[in-house]
Design an enzyme around this catalytic site. Structure first.
Site, short mmCIF file in Angstrom:
data_model
loop_
_atom_site.label_atom_id
_atom_site.label_comp_id
_atom_site.label_asym_id
_atom_site.label_seq_id
_atom_site.Cartn_x
_atom_site.Cartn_y
_atom_site.Cartn_z
N ASP A 1 -2.64 5.67 16.71
CA ASP A 1 -2.29 4.13 15.77
C ASP A 1 -2.85 3.47 16.73
O ASP A 1 -2.78 3.38 18.12
CB ASP A 1 -1.27 4.40 15.69
CG ASP A 1 -0.68 2.96 14.80
OD1 ASP A 1 -0.39 3.46 14.16
OD2 ASP A 1 -0.33 1.49 15.69
N GLU B 1 -2.20 -0.84 17.55
CA GLU B 1 -1.41 -2.28 17.71
C GLU B 1 -3.01 -3.35 18.05
O GLU B 1 -4.07 -3.24 18.86
CB GLU B 1 -1.39 -2.40 18.32
CG GLU B 1 0.15 -2.08 18.07
CD GLU B 1 0.53 -1.83 16.81
OE1 GLU B 1 1.22 -2.67 16.27
OE2 GLU B 1 1.18 -0.74 16.55
N HIS C 1 5.31 -0.82 14.82
CA HIS C 1 4.31 -2.10 15.25
C HIS C 1 4.55 -1.59 16.86
O HIS C 1 3.95 -2.57 17.35
CB HIS C 1 4.32 -3.17 14.86
CG HIS C 1 4.45 -3.39 13.22
ND1 HIS C 1 3.29 -3.02 12.57
CD2 HIS C 1 5.10 -3.57 12.10
CE1 HIS C 1 3.69 -3.11 11.41
NE2 HIS C 1 4.54 -3.83 11.51
#
Length: 222
Positions: free
Chosen positions: A14, A16, A154
């Site tokens: 993942d 950001e 997040h």
DNA sequence: TGCCAGGCCCTCTTTAGGGCCTT
């Protein structure tokens, strides 16, 4: 929960980022990844990444990552080699994989290290095997499926860990529903691309084929 | 001032439009 159905090693990743589009100059600002081996999280990778410019207030609010934190972080050029080593030759998994794939390929291209990546997508698979959910955001799936998490969203490693838990839950549910004894990554990848009306037929046929053929447990596609 | 993602998927579709999902 039976996680032993997943014999193939995968890396769940993942990012950001500073925005939605590397084509518009956006860059990765945090990397999170976990390695799943034999149905368990065996290793993890996390680092902030200095994008070389100030990120917007909106991104700071969404991610909780601020410019002071990024100013002290290593550059992408300094960390992509470590990420490549962590990924190795394993297939990758992400939630809405097209987003993470385009940033991964963009960051590798910027370091002059172009290479192909094989991505599985938990968003596409979840839409096919859990057809009645209100939406398919990672946060929603984690909560509705009762998956373990630290309540944080997040942030790259937290999201990668929850995506990994979702990936394993998908495998477990398919095993119970269709009688799989092992589910190769490539089967799940094909499932994510199967037209919705043909999903059940695809899974039933695949389960029958796998029952008549010994599973490949080499742990890698390559 | 106005622009500012892209791929997937559905439907009131296919000569299109809009919602979803990622940050």
């Amino acid at each position: 929960m039976n996680y032993t159905l997943c014999n193939e090693t995968v890396v769940v990743i993942d990012f950001e980022t500073s925005g939605m589009s590397p084509e518009q100059g956006d860059r990765v600002i945090e990397i999170g990844a976990v390695l799943i081996r034999h149905g368990k999280v065996a290793d993890s990778f996390q680092t902030l990444v200095n994008p070389g410019f100030l990120v917007s207030r909106e991104i700071e609010m969404v991610t909780g990552i601020n410019n002071r934190m990024l100013n002290e972080a290593p550059s992408a050029a300094a960390v992509m080699g470590d990420l490549a080593h962590f990924i190795g030759t394993h297939p990758l998994v992400a939630h809405n994989a097209s987003f993470d794939q385009k940033f991964l390929e963009s960051e590798f291209a910027l370091t002059g290290k172009k290479r192909p990546f094989n991505f599985g997508c938990t968003l596409k698979i979840a839409r096919r095997i859990y057809p009645d959910l209100p939406n398919y955001k990672l946060e929603t799936l984690v909560k509705l499926k009762g998956l373990a998490g630290n309540g944080q969203f997040h942030r790259a490693l937290a999201d990668a860990e929850m995506t990994a838990a979702l990936w394993l839950r998908i495998i477990s549910d398919l095993g119970q529903r269709y009688g799989f004894t092992d589910i190769p990554f490539e089967t799940l990848n094909k499932l994510g691309k199967t037209p919705y009306p043909q999903v059940d037929q695809f899974l039933q046929k695949t389960a029958e084929e796998l029952k008549s053929a010994p599973p490949d447990t080499t742990g890698s596609l390559f």
